[in-house]
Design a protein around this motif. Sequence first.
Motif, mmCIF file in Angstrom:
data_model
loop_
_atom_site.group_PDB
_atom_site.id
_atom_site.type_symbol
_atom_site.label_atom_id
_atom_site.label_comp_id
_atom_site.label_asym_id
_atom_site.label_seq_id
_atom_site.Cartn_x
_atom_site.Cartn_y
_atom_site.Cartn_z
ATOM 1 N N ILE A 79 0.809 -1.224 0.000
ATOM 2 C CA ILE A 79 0.000 0.000 0.000
ATOM 3 C C ILE A 79 0.846 1.281 0.000
ATOM 4 O O ILE A 79 0.322 2.378 0.116
ATOM 5 C CB ILE A 79 -0.949 0.035 1.216
ATOM 6 C CG1 ILE A 79 -0.168 0.083 2.536
ATOM 7 C CG2 ILE A 79 -1.905 -1.144 1.184
ATOM 8 C CD1 ILE A 79 -1.027 0.373 3.757
ATOM 9 N N GLY A 80 2.148 1.180 -0.165
ATOM 10 C CA GLY A 80 3.007 2.363 -0.050
ATOM 11 C C GLY A 80 3.710 2.331 1.304
ATOM 12 O O GLY A 80 4.009 1.250 1.817
ATOM 13 N N THR A 81 3.967 3.455 1.900
ATOM 14 C CA THR A 81 3.354 4.756 1.604
ATOM 15 C C THR A 81 4.069 5.459 0.448
ATOM 16 O O THR A 81 5.000 4.927 -0.134
ATOM 17 C CB THR A 81 3.419 5.651 2.868
ATOM 18 O OG1 THR A 81 4.820 5.669 3.322
ATOM 19 C CG2 THR A 81 2.623 5.035 3.995
ATOM 20 N N HIS A 82 3.587 6.691 0.155
ATOM 21 C CA HIS A 82 4.160 7.471 -0.922
ATOM 22 C C HIS A 82 5.649 7.756 -0.676
ATOM 23 O O HIS A 82 6.097 7.905 0.459
ATOM 24 C CB HIS A 82 3.424 8.807 -1.062
ATOM 25 C CG HIS A 82 2.046 8.677 -1.634
ATOM 26 N ND1 HIS A 82 0.987 8.208 -0.900
ATOM 27 C CD2 HIS A 82 1.564 8.970 -2.879
ATOM 28 C CE1 HIS A 82 -0.105 8.218 -1.659
ATOM 29 N NE2 HIS A 82 0.219 8.668 -2.855
ATOM 30 N N LYS A 83 6.378 7.829 -1.798
ATOM 31 C CA LYS A 83 7.802 8.207 -1.792
ATOM 32 C C LYS A 83 8.666 7.243 -0.978
ATOM 33 O O LYS A 83 9.589 7.634 -0.276
ATOM 34 C CB LYS A 83 7.978 9.639 -1.278
ATOM 35 C CG LYS A 83 7.165 10.696 -2.032
ATOM 36 C CD LYS A 83 7.485 10.711 -3.507
ATOM 37 C CE LYS A 83 8.886 11.219 -3.783
ATOM 38 N NZ LYS A 83 9.214 11.200 -5.242
ATOM 39 N N THR A 84 8.346 5.962 -1.083
ATOM 40 C CA THR A 84 9.173 4.947 -0.415
ATOM 41 C C THR A 84 9.551 3.830 -1.392
ATOM 42 O O THR A 84 9.653 2.660 -0.999
ATOM 43 C CB THR A 84 8.444 4.346 0.810
ATOM 44 O OG1 THR A 84 7.197 3.772 0.372
ATOM 45 C CG2 THR A 84 8.204 5.389 1.883
ATOM 46 N N GLY A 85 9.725 4.186 -2.656
ATOM 47 C CA GLY A 85 10.196 3.206 -3.633
ATOM 48 C C GLY A 85 9.107 2.402 -4.311
ATOM 49 O O GLY A 85 9.398 1.401 -4.980
ATOM 50 N N THR A 86 7.853 2.832 -4.169
ATOM 51 C CA THR A 86 6.742 2.068 -4.749
ATOM 52 C C THR A 86 6.833 1.992 -6.269
ATOM 53 O O THR A 86 6.580 0.928 -6.862
ATOM 54 C CB THR A 86 5.397 2.710 -4.354
ATOM 55 O OG1 THR A 86 5.434 3.083 -2.982
ATOM 56 C CG2 THR A 86 4.248 1.738 -4.571
ATOM 57 N N THR A 87 7.213 3.083 -6.913
ATOM 58 C CA THR A 87 7.327 3.087 -8.377
ATOM 59 C C THR A 87 8.347 2.067 -8.857
ATOM 60 O O THR A 87 8.132 1.366 -9.851
ATOM 61 C CB THR A 87 7.713 4.494 -8.878
ATOM 62 O OG1 THR A 87 6.732 5.433 -8.453
ATOM 63 C CG2 THR A 87 7.820 4.523 -10.401
ATOM 64 N N SER A 88 9.457 1.959 -8.158
ATOM 65 C CA SER A 88 10.491 0.985 -8.527
ATOM 66 C C SER A 88 9.955 -0.438 -8.445
ATOM 67 O O SER A 88 10.239 -1.277 -9.317
ATOM 68 C CB SER A 88 11.700 1.134 -7.601
ATOM 69 O OG SER A 88 12.291 2.405 -7.748
#
Length: 349
Positions: free
Chosen positions: A9-18
Amino acid sequence: MKKEIFIHIGTHKTGTTSIQRTLSKNLNLLRKESVKYIDLYNFEEAQKIMMLEHHDKSIAENLKSFIDSRIEDDINKYIICCEYLSGNPKSLYSNVSQVAHVLYEGLSSFDVKKIFAVLRHQEQFVQSIYTQYLHQGEDIDIQSFLDKDQLSHIKWCNFLEAYESVFGSENIRPIPYDTKILGQSNLINYFGNFSDIEVLKHLKLETHNQGYNKNAAEIAKACNPYLNNAESKVLRTLMQKHLSRSVFSKYELLSKEEETFLKGYFKADNEKLFKSYFHDFDIDNFTELKAQDFSSRESKDKSYVEVIVLLTKELSNMKPAKEEPKHPKLSYRLKSKVNKWIKTVLGSS
């Protein structure tokens, strides 16, 4: 056959896109292990889940229909990776409970439903979310993320308890977004251990979607009110390519007083977080990050000269519109204006 689903679920800006890109590149390897990645961004109401303000039965039903349409008889494990499922970052996840309930209802066809969450120190999280909105071209003030009423929502114990109340505490696995932990093994390896998906336990993870350094954030903050979406994307590409920060370097967009306030505000909750949720990691608090040095006059001069050169090159590659006459001196005039303006933005004379 028992159906299991593992949701990052993330959170945002913790490498989720990678992680998303790595999963997308390895669909065939996953299938060999009877695993399927469901890309939630293909769900047309995905962003509405992130923005939920109250329980929405129709979105839950539509989510269920979307996910059920991806289920296959010979696949028993499924993965979703989407930071929208943390909630609305602009409100610092004040709606996490509503999101958790809608997600749970959308997953009713699964026998096992487990949640994986990655959490960073709130003082850095706030700054990373602020830069994310700058990336998107928004004209936003970092002070909007420092309201005490909102900050309470990212006391991570409260955040996790909202998901535990719906999915059960035994089905929640948080890990710290911390250089000492992720220096030993990357995020997708941790996710592989969590889900017991063998192929993920050994995959390498490439870094994507790098954040702005301090000077880039200042430039974007000044530029965004004057740029349309397409122009903001050009600026973002230049900033991320040439003025990005390293993954585990420290954001320094807050004053020392604001930084001290945030560390004090979250101190007790983070102590509880490490005792209750991160006790199996070999750290007892978030690691203090080192800053990159962007404060010197020399560094600022280098930054604005770099941006001027890059923007000038972009201008030189642009073809004038057919209905407009060519202006040979246009590039020179714009270069001079941009030069003067960026010096002002960065506080140089």
